[in-house]
Design a protein around this motif. Structure first.
Motif, PDB file in Angstrom:
ATOM      1  N   VAL A  15     -26.671  -2.804  23.687  1.00 52.95           N
ATOM      2  CA  VAL A  15     -26.144  -2.712  22.434  1.00 52.95           C
ATOM      3  C   VAL A  15     -25.670  -4.095  22.032  1.00 52.95           C
ATOM      4  O   VAL A  15     -25.107  -4.894  22.791  1.00 52.95           O
ATOM      5  CB  VAL A  15     -24.929  -1.755  22.451  1.00 52.95           C
ATOM      6  N   MET A  16     -26.188  -4.479  20.692  1.00 53.16           N
ATOM      7  CA  MET A  16     -25.775  -5.907  20.117  1.00 53.16           C
ATOM      8  C   MET A  16     -25.131  -5.622  18.744  1.00 53.16           C
ATOM      9  O   MET A  16     -25.175  -4.392  18.206  1.00 53.16           O
ATOM     10  CB  MET A  16     -27.007  -6.640  19.895  1.00 53.16           C
ATOM     11  N   ILE A  17     -24.062  -6.596  18.407  1.00 55.21           N
ATOM     12  CA  ILE A  17     -23.492  -6.646  17.290  1.00 55.21           C
ATOM     13  C   ILE A  17     -23.814  -7.868  16.695  1.00 55.21           C
ATOM     14  O   ILE A  17     -24.026  -9.070  17.407  1.00 55.21           O
ATOM     15  CB  ILE A  17     -22.221  -6.424  17.343  1.00 55.21           C
ATOM     16  N   THR A  18     -24.132  -8.056  15.438  1.00 55.86           N
ATOM     17  CA  THR A  18     -24.723  -9.252  14.457  1.00 55.86           C
ATOM     18  C   THR A  18     -23.450 -10.400  14.287  1.00 55.86           C
ATOM     19  O   THR A  18     -23.808 -11.344  14.042  1.00 55.86           O
ATOM     20  CB  THR A  18     -25.546  -8.875  13.427  1.00 55.86           C
ATOM     21  N   GLY A  19     -22.190  -9.889  14.479  1.00 55.59           N
ATOM     22  CA  GLY A  19     -21.272 -10.889  14.297  1.00 55.59           C
ATOM     23  C   GLY A  19     -19.731 -10.157  14.777  1.00 55.59           C
ATOM     24  O   GLY A  19     -19.455  -9.376  15.190  1.00 55.59           O
ATOM     25  N   THR A  20     -18.793 -11.033  14.304  1.00 55.96           N
ATOM     26  CA  THR A  20     -17.226 -10.581  14.478  1.00 55.96           C
ATOM     27  C   THR A  20     -17.089  -9.117  13.680  1.00 55.96           C
ATOM     28  O   THR A  20     -17.608  -9.153  12.689  1.00 55.96           O
ATOM     29  CB  THR A  20     -16.349 -11.645  14.045  1.00 55.96           C
ATOM     30  N   ILE A  21     -16.264  -8.509  14.562  1.00 52.36           N
ATOM     31  CA  ILE A  21     -15.735  -6.917  13.921  1.00 52.36           C
ATOM     32  C   ILE A  21     -14.356  -7.277  13.001  1.00 52.36           C
ATOM     33  O   ILE A  21     -13.401  -7.737  13.540  1.00 52.36           O
ATOM     34  CB  ILE A  21     -15.954  -6.204  14.963  1.00 52.36           C
ATOM     35  N   GLY A  22     -14.291  -6.302  12.209  1.00 52.87           N
ATOM     36  CA  GLY A  22     -12.890  -5.958  11.660  1.00 52.87           C
ATOM     37  C   GLY A  22     -12.593  -6.850  10.463  1.00 52.87           C
ATOM     38  O   GLY A  22     -11.506  -6.745   9.876  1.00 52.87           O
ATOM     39  N   ASP A  23     -13.697  -7.898  10.041  1.00 56.19           N
ATOM     40  CA  ASP A  23     -13.154  -8.803   9.208  1.00 56.19           C
ATOM     41  C   ASP A  23     -13.034  -8.121   7.715  1.00 56.19           C
ATOM     42  O   ASP A  23     -11.908  -8.430   7.044  1.00 56.19           O
ATOM     43  CB  ASP A  23     -14.191  -9.888   8.757  1.00 56.19           C
ATOM     44  N   HIS A  24     -13.646  -7.324   7.498  1.00 51.12           N
ATOM     45  CA  HIS A  24     -13.508  -6.548   6.279  1.00 51.12           C
ATOM     46  C   HIS A  24     -12.197  -5.952   5.952  1.00 51.12           C
ATOM     47  O   HIS A  24     -11.439  -5.837   5.144  1.00 51.12           O
ATOM     48  CB  HIS A  24     -14.700  -5.780   5.600  1.00 51.12           C
ATOM     49  N   GLY A  25     -12.293  -5.104   6.976  1.00 51.58           N
ATOM     50  CA  GLY A  25     -10.802  -4.046   7.148  1.00 51.58           C
ATOM     51  C   GLY A  25      -9.627  -4.824   6.961  1.00 51.58           C
ATOM     52  O   GLY A  25      -8.859  -4.575   6.153  1.00 51.58           O
ATOM     53  N   GLY A  26      -9.625  -5.998   7.820  1.00 49.49           N
ATOM     54  CA  GLY A  26      -8.425  -7.180   7.769  1.00 49.49           C
ATOM     55  C   GLY A  26      -8.331  -7.767   6.439  1.00 49.49           C
ATOM     56  O   GLY A  26      -7.167  -7.685   6.066  1.00 49.49           O
ATOM     57  N   ALA A  27      -9.198  -8.002   5.815  1.00 48.83           N
ATOM     58  CA  ALA A  27      -9.177  -8.917   4.304  1.00 48.83           C
ATOM     59  C   ALA A  27      -8.674  -7.769   3.330  1.00 48.83           C
ATOM     60  O   ALA A  27      -7.974  -8.175   2.763  1.00 48.83           O
ATOM     61  CB  ALA A  27     -10.554  -9.508   4.028  1.00 48.83           C
ATOM     62  N   VAL A  28      -9.079  -6.638   3.302  1.00 44.34           N
ATOM     63  CA  VAL A  28      -8.651  -5.623   2.416  1.00 44.34           C
ATOM     64  C   VAL A  28      -7.102  -5.225   2.834  1.00 44.34           C
ATOM     65  O   VAL A  28      -6.262  -5.202   1.693  1.00 44.34           O
ATOM     66  CB  VAL A  28      -9.435  -4.284   2.508  1.00 44.34           C
ATOM     67  N   LEU A  29      -6.627  -5.157   3.977  1.00 43.34           N
ATOM     68  CA  LEU A  29      -5.273  -4.983   4.444  1.00 43.34           C
ATOM     69  C   LEU A  29      -4.442  -5.976   3.711  1.00 43.34           C
ATOM     70  O   LEU A  29      -3.506  -5.913   3.192  1.00 43.34           O
ATOM     71  CB  LEU A  29      -5.297  -4.833   6.027  1.00 43.34           C
ATOM     72  N   LEU A  30      -4.921  -7.558   4.266  1.00 44.35           N
ATOM     73  CA  LEU A  30      -4.314  -8.630   3.622  1.00 44.35           C
ATOM     74  C   LEU A  30      -4.090  -8.287   1.829  1.00 44.35           C
ATOM     75  O   LEU A  30      -3.243  -8.814   1.518  1.00 44.35           O
ATOM     76  CB  LEU A  30      -4.803  -9.633   3.977  1.00 44.35           C
ATOM     77  N   ALA A  31      -5.059  -8.110   1.197  1.00 44.11           N
ATOM     78  CA  ALA A  31      -5.377  -8.149   0.094  1.00 44.11           C
ATOM     79  C   ALA A  31      -4.098  -7.117  -0.749  1.00 44.11           C
ATOM     80  O   ALA A  31      -3.866  -7.348  -1.659  1.00 44.11           O
ATOM     81  CB  ALA A  31      -6.603  -7.882  -0.600  1.00 44.11           C
ATOM     82  N   ARG A  32      -3.899  -6.262   0.075  1.00 42.71           N
ATOM     83  CA  ARG A  32      -3.010  -5.046  -0.486  1.00 42.71           C
ATOM     84  C   ARG A  32      -1.704  -5.766  -0.560  1.00 42.71           C
ATOM     85  O   ARG A  32      -0.725  -4.946  -0.963  1.00 42.71           O
ATOM     86  CB  ARG A  32      -2.976  -3.733   0.347  1.00 42.71           C
ATOM     87  N   GLY A  33      -1.281  -6.757   0.204  1.00 44.68           N
ATOM     88  CA  GLY A  33      -0.196  -7.558   0.153  1.00 44.68           C
ATOM     89  C   GLY A  33       1.238  -6.724   0.585  1.00 44.68           C
ATOM     90  O   GLY A  33       2.462  -7.205   0.245  1.00 44.68           O
ATOM     91  N   GLU A  34       1.005  -5.628   1.097  1.00 45.83           N
ATOM     92  CA  GLU A  34       2.203  -4.902   1.827  1.00 45.83           C
ATOM     93  C   GLU A  34       2.603  -5.472   3.192  1.00 45.83           C
ATOM     94  O   GLU A  34       3.547  -4.772   3.515  1.00 45.83           O
ATOM     95  CB  GLU A  34       1.974  -3.163   1.808  1.00 45.83           C
ATOM     96  N   LEU A  35       1.784  -6.118   3.728  1.00 48.92           N
ATOM     97  CA  LEU A  35       2.232  -6.497   5.054  1.00 48.92           C
ATOM     98  C   LEU A  35       3.295  -7.459   5.247  1.00 48.92           C
ATOM     99  O   LEU A  35       3.799  -7.657   6.276  1.00 48.92           O
ATOM    100  CB  LEU A  35       1.016  -7.022   5.780  1.00 48.92           C
TER     101      LEU A  35
END
Ligand code: MG
Length: 336
Positions: A166-186
């Motif tokens: 099983v391979m992955i083409t790169g780092t995981i969770g970047d999109h989910g993290g970026a959207v969380l930050l963009a919501r500015g609720e954190l």
């Protein structure tokens, strides 16, 4: 005052005609679209046809590294790519809430056009509906993608075999993290950019090269790596064992998830692919991917086994092993 989209823009009259010409056609220009017929007619050579559709409702509609427009094009291109299909044409359907700013709509369409150029695909048909205030949230986009593939290409989620890696083409969770930050609720600020990108140009050459040795490709979008691997393990009736030390994760993603008690393995990705292939091909696949910007952090992260069909497990840094469940559903609503 900035121009806003009103109900008239969705009414089918002059205002709609202006919007189509000024906002959509100006960005998505290609001969088939500009004919303005009821359906685009495409020349079709030999081979098979792949078709996929997706709706995008991400909130907020823009985030670090992209917006709903880039997401819509890349997401649809990637779903075709995962089947080994060359993206040929996209359709796009907008549902816009009355009052959405016309400049924002222009930004979304510009970003769709740029991503389509990046992927080498044309937007050949479209539709616009405007609904009253409160009946939608800003902008929703539906895209359908049509791709073409050679008759002998046969990638599928039920084709993982014991012994495969099983391979992955790169780092995981970047999109989910970026959207969380963009919501500015954190109440936290971090430098994190969504990975949203079309992957056809780096992955289709691999499919061409390693024809029958690549068994499964799938993009770990909603639900992240963990949910997508659970789907594959169930479809293929195999087990999947991951090695946590090999999974590439940015320190920023690690930090955000630790702070919030989330698991990065369940965070969405929009520019990553899982590749499951025969073990002898893996070094070559990783080497080719790492030459590309979009595959620079590619890694072998696990193996496929026969025991416990349908089960995904992970061995941690400390050597302990735990099961990665399918989970009960989306960690974060409206992530894509
Ligand atoms: Mg997918």
């Amino acid at each position: 005052m900035a121009a806003k989209i009103g109900l008239a823009e969705g009414g089918g009259g002059e205002a709609t005609a202006r919007l189509i010409k000024e906002v959509f056609w100006s960005q998505f220009k290609n001969p088939e679209l500009l004919k303005g017929n009821d359906a685009a007619v495409l020349d079709w050579g030999p081979g098979k046809l792949a078709v996929t559709t997706d709706s995008f409702v991400v909130t907020p509609w823009q985030f670090s590294g992209g917006d709903i427009g880039r997401l819509a094009v890349a997401g649809t291109v990637n779903d075709l790519t995962m089947m080994g299909a060359e993206p040929k044409a996209l359709t796009v359907s907008f549902i816009i809430e009355e009052g959405f700013e016309e400049d924002s709509l222009k930004q979304v369409t510009r970003s769709m056009a740029e991503t389509a150029v990046e992927a080498g695909v044309s937007i050949v048909a479209g539709d616009t509906k405007v609904v009253g205030r409160g009946a939608a949230d800003g902008i929703f986009i539906n895209t359908t993608g049509i791709g073409q593939l050679r008759a002998e290409i046969d990638l599928s989620g039920d084709k993982a075999q014991p012994g495969d890696v099983v391979m992955i083409t790169g780092t995981i969770g970047d999109h989910g993290g970026a959207v969380l930050l963009a919501r500015g609720e954190l109440g936290i600020s971090a430098q994190l950019v969504s990975d949203v990108a079309p992957l056809n140009r780096i992955l289709l050459p691999l499919v061409g090269n390693f024809n029958n040795g690549i068994h499964v490709m799938r993009d770990p979008t909603r639900g992240g790596l963990a949910v997508t691997l659970n789907e594959i393990a169930r479809q293929s009736k195999v087990s999947i064992r991951l090695d946590e030390t090999q999974i590439p994760i940015l320190p920023e993603v690690q930090g955000i998830t630790e702070l919030l008690g989330l698991d990065p393995l369940y965070l969405a990705n929009e520019g990553k692919a899982i590749i499951i292939a025969r073990p002898e091909l893996a070094p070559d696949i990783i080497e080719r991917l790492s030459r590309e910007k979009l595959g620079a952090k590619a890694a072998i992260i696990g193996v496929v086994g026969l025991e416990n069909p349908g089960l995904v497990s992970i061995r941690s840094q400390s050597g302990g092993e735990r099961i990665l469940p399918m989970g009960s559903g989306e960690l974060l609503p409206r992530i894509c």
